[in-house]
Design an enzyme around this catalytic site. Structure first.
Site, PDB file in Angstrom:
ATOM      1  N   THR A  48       0.824  -1.216   0.000  1.00  0.00           N
ATOM      2  CA  THR A  48       0.000   0.000   0.000  1.00  0.00           C
ATOM      3  C   THR A  48       0.845   1.247   0.000  1.00  0.00           C
ATOM      4  O   THR A  48       0.480   2.254  -0.598  1.00  0.00           O
ATOM      5  CB  THR A  48      -0.913  -0.002   1.235  1.00  0.00           C
ATOM      6  OG1 THR A  48      -1.869  -1.038   1.066  1.00  0.00           O
ATOM      7  CG2 THR A  48      -1.631   1.315   1.424  1.00  0.00           C
ATOM      8  N   TYR A  62      -8.075   0.341  -3.457  1.00  0.00           N
ATOM      9  CA  TYR A  62      -7.029   0.984  -4.275  1.00  0.00           C
ATOM     10  C   TYR A  62      -6.162  -0.119  -4.878  1.00  0.00           C
ATOM     11  O   TYR A  62      -6.335  -1.309  -4.582  1.00  0.00           O
ATOM     12  CB  TYR A  62      -6.178   1.915  -3.406  1.00  0.00           C
ATOM     13  CG  TYR A  62      -5.639   1.233  -2.172  1.00  0.00           C
ATOM     14  CD1 TYR A  62      -6.317   1.321  -0.949  1.00  0.00           C
ATOM     15  CD2 TYR A  62      -4.499   0.423  -2.224  1.00  0.00           C
ATOM     16  CE1 TYR A  62      -5.873   0.666   0.176  1.00  0.00           C
ATOM     17  CE2 TYR A  62      -4.048  -0.244  -1.101  1.00  0.00           C
ATOM     18  CZ  TYR A  62      -4.738  -0.127   0.097  1.00  0.00           C
ATOM     19  OH  TYR A  62      -4.306  -0.802   1.201  1.00  0.00           O
ATOM     20  N   SER A  95       1.659  -7.690  -0.528  1.00  0.00           N
ATOM     21  CA  SER A  95       2.416  -8.636   0.293  1.00  0.00           C
ATOM     22  C   SER A  95       1.664  -9.923   0.635  1.00  0.00           C
ATOM     23  O   SER A  95       2.274 -10.874   1.125  1.00  0.00           O
ATOM     24  CB  SER A  95       2.889  -7.963   1.578  1.00  0.00           C
ATOM     25  OG  SER A  95       1.820  -7.833   2.511  1.00  0.00           O
ATOM     26  N   THR A 128       1.472  -4.323   4.192  1.00  0.00           N
ATOM     27  CA  THR A 128       1.269  -4.537   5.638  1.00  0.00           C
ATOM     28  C   THR A 128       0.744  -5.926   5.957  1.00  0.00           C
ATOM     29  O   THR A 128       0.893  -6.403   7.065  1.00  0.00           O
ATOM     30  CB  THR A 128       0.267  -3.512   6.186  1.00  0.00           C
ATOM     31  OG1 THR A 128      -0.966  -3.671   5.471  1.00  0.00           O
ATOM     32  CG2 THR A 128       0.792  -2.103   6.042  1.00  0.00           C
ATOM     33  N   ASP A 129       0.142  -6.600   4.977  1.00  0.00           N
ATOM     34  CA  ASP A 129      -0.508  -7.888   5.276  1.00  0.00           C
ATOM     35  C   ASP A 129       0.475  -8.915   5.822  1.00  0.00           C
ATOM     36  O   ASP A 129       0.124  -9.694   6.707  1.00  0.00           O
ATOM     37  CB  ASP A 129      -1.185  -8.463   4.024  1.00  0.00           C
ATOM     38  CG  ASP A 129      -2.435  -7.679   3.656  1.00  0.00           C
ATOM     39  OD1 ASP A 129      -3.021  -7.962   2.596  1.00  0.00           O
ATOM     40  OD2 ASP A 129      -2.809  -6.769   4.419  1.00  0.00           O
ATOM     41  N   LYS A 201      -0.146  -7.396  12.884  1.00  0.00           N
ATOM     42  CA  LYS A 201      -1.181  -6.510  12.340  1.00  0.00           C
ATOM     43  C   LYS A 201      -2.459  -6.842  13.104  1.00  0.00           C
ATOM     44  O   LYS A 201      -2.915  -7.982  13.094  1.00  0.00           O
ATOM     45  CB  LYS A 201      -1.333  -6.741  10.838  1.00  0.00           C
ATOM     46  CG  LYS A 201      -2.313  -5.771  10.176  1.00  0.00           C
ATOM     47  CD  LYS A 201      -2.273  -5.904   8.655  1.00  0.00           C
ATOM     48  CE  LYS A 201      -3.202  -4.864   8.003  1.00  0.00           C
ATOM     49  NZ  LYS A 201      -3.154  -4.959   6.496  1.00  0.00           N
ATOM     50  N   GLU A 322      -2.096 -28.739  27.440  1.00  0.00           N
ATOM     51  CA  GLU A 322      -3.341 -29.278  26.850  1.00  0.00           C
ATOM     52  C   GLU A 322      -3.124 -30.600  26.117  1.00  0.00           C
ATOM     53  O   GLU A 322      -4.045 -31.179  25.570  1.00  0.00           O
ATOM     54  CB  GLU A 322      -3.931 -28.251  25.882  1.00  0.00           C
ATOM     55  CG  GLU A 322      -4.572 -27.071  26.572  1.00  0.00           C
ATOM     56  CD  GLU A 322      -5.823 -27.466  27.356  1.00  0.00           C
ATOM     57  OE1 GLU A 322      -6.159 -26.759  28.319  1.00  0.00           O
ATOM     58  OE2 GLU A 322      -6.440 -28.512  27.033  1.00  0.00           O
TER      59      GLU A 322
HETATM   60  N1  DAS Z   1      -2.637  -5.849   0.313  1.00  0.00           N
HETATM   61  C1  DAS Z   1      -1.853  -5.131   1.279  1.00  0.00           C
HETATM   62  C2  DAS Z   1      -0.408  -5.602   1.196  1.00  0.00           C
HETATM   63  O1  DAS Z   1       0.217  -5.419   0.168  1.00  0.00           O
HETATM   64  C3  DAS Z   1      -1.824  -3.677   1.144  1.00  0.00           C
HETATM   65  C4  DAS Z   1      -1.036  -3.088   2.285  1.00  0.00           C
HETATM   66  O2  DAS Z   1      -1.658  -2.876   3.306  1.00  0.00           O
HETATM   67  O3  DAS Z   1       0.172  -2.903   2.191  1.00  0.00           O
HETATM   68  O4  DAS Z   1       0.061  -6.101   2.201  1.00  0.00           O
END
Ligand code: DAS
Length: 365
Positions: A48, A62, A95, A128-129, A201, A322
């Site tokens: 992103t 986007y 990602s 970020t994923d 995240k 467990e």
């Molecule tokens: N789809 C997400 C990624 O590329 C977009 C982001 O949040 O960076 O990880």
């Protein structure tokens, strides 16, 4: 020529000479100041932070991974105040599509660059994923104490109040900071500094999504300075036993998700497809449902390493809690979430299949 004209001409040439000398001394001083700044390489992988939307109010829906590294750098001219930066476009992907192959290529490039005396730190721009996974993989495979900072954004570059530029500025500042040396791989967004091992995240879309929850972040970036208040107690980077320099492939390790009424279908399919290790993201303290005990024991008997993790997200999965891990010859993930336990088990399997040794690794890293 009158004396007056001669005096005026010599004054002009004297003034010009002084101005030239001033310009020269200023540019020499600027060059000397720039030379004192750390050299930081930005490795761009997409996400992103490099995304673009239809208009400035588009913050979901986007296109990720469209802006190149040079444009990312040009968008933040202030970077020049804190470091001498160079950019490399290593990948250009969202990602969620990051793979083991990407990780091996990225880790090898990071290690090659950090071995250079003229590189002081590295920033990796990333979606970020899976930032937390890439960062943890690097935390276990980077062979340098120099700072490596993984950064992303939750809003595309075209959005009102896009968080990418300030996150990138802070990440470069952090990567050039002497205080960041020896802290392991760091993840920095939203003015915060997190360790690769603990960060996750925690929200699908807000800019404060990256948290280390109970184990806590390492510090803040405020007013152009990095402030550390703690550091991870777990071994990382130069202190790990993992060496990926000669690896071209990683062992297949898959994850099964625990839930009420789960069946053996996913486990059987992953074992049949060649999994060398299985992480169970179990309910609670890594509990094993009655109907899952036999299929997991069968998988173990085929040589598959079984690691009990938890879907809960916080806390220690206790050995012999467990399940009787000693009897079943299973491993427990300690506090690692399932996606990070998978990374550690993949690297562990490049060294050993001995479950006692693997358990030691889960208590070390
Ligand atoms: N789809 C997400 C990624 O590329 C977009 C982001 O949040 O960076 O990880």
């Amino acid at each position: 020529m009158s004396t007056r004209k001669l005096t005026l001409r010599s004054f002009h040439s004297y003034a010009l000479m002084m101005f030239g000398a001033l310009l020269l001394s200023t540019s020499v001083a600027q060059a000397q100041d720039q030379a004192k700044l750390p050299n930081v390489v930005i490795l761009a992988t997409g996400g992103t932070i490099a995304g673009t939307g239809a208009d400035s109010t588009t913050t979901v829906g986007y296109t990720s991974a469209t802006v190149g590294v040079e444009k990312l750098i040009a968008a933040v001219p202030e970077l020049k105040k804190v470091a001498n930066v160079k950019g490399e476009q290593v990948f250009q992907i969202a990602s969620e599509s990051m793979t083991n192959d990407h990780w091996l290529k990225l880790a090898k490039r990071v290690n090659a660059l950090l071995a250079q005396p003229d590189v002081d730190g590295i920033v990796i721009t990333h979606g970020t994923d899976t930032i937390e996974e890439t960062a943890y993989f690097l935390d276990l495979t980077v062979k340098s104490r120099k700072p490596v900072v993984v950064v992303g954004a939750m809003r595309p570059s075209t959005a009102i109040s896009a968080d990418g530029p300030i996150n990138l500025y802070n990440a470069v500042l952090l990567a050039g900071s002497k205080d960041a040396i020896g802290k392991g791989v760091l993840v920095s967004l939203n003015d915060q500094i997190n360790s690769a091992r603990e960060v996750s995240k925690t929200n699908t879309s807000t800019t404060d999504t990256f948290k280390s929850t109970e184990l806590g972040m390492l510090g803040y970036i405020q007013g152009n300075k990095a402030y550390f208040y703690r550091q991870s107690t777990r071994k990382n980077t130069v202190d790990t036993e993992f060496d990926i320099s000669k690896l071209d492939v990683l062992p297949q390790v898959d994850i099964i998700y625990g839930y009420a009424n789960m069946t053996r279908a996913a486990l059987d399919a992953q074992v049949a497809s060649g999994a060398k290790g299985i992480i169970q993201a179990g309910v609670g303290d890594g509990s094993i449902a009655a109907q899952m005990k036999t299929p997991l024991v069968e998988a173990r008997k085929k040589g598959v390493i079984i690691v009990r993790a938890s879907r809960v997200g916080q806390g220690i999965v206790a050995r012999n809690g467990e399940a009787n891990d000693d009897e079943l010859d299973f491993v427990v993930a300690d506090t690692l979430n399932a996606q990070k336990a998978r990374i550690l088990l993949m690297l562990a399997l490049t060294k050993t299949k001995d479950t006692k040794e693997i358990q030691r690794m889960f208590y070390t890293y």
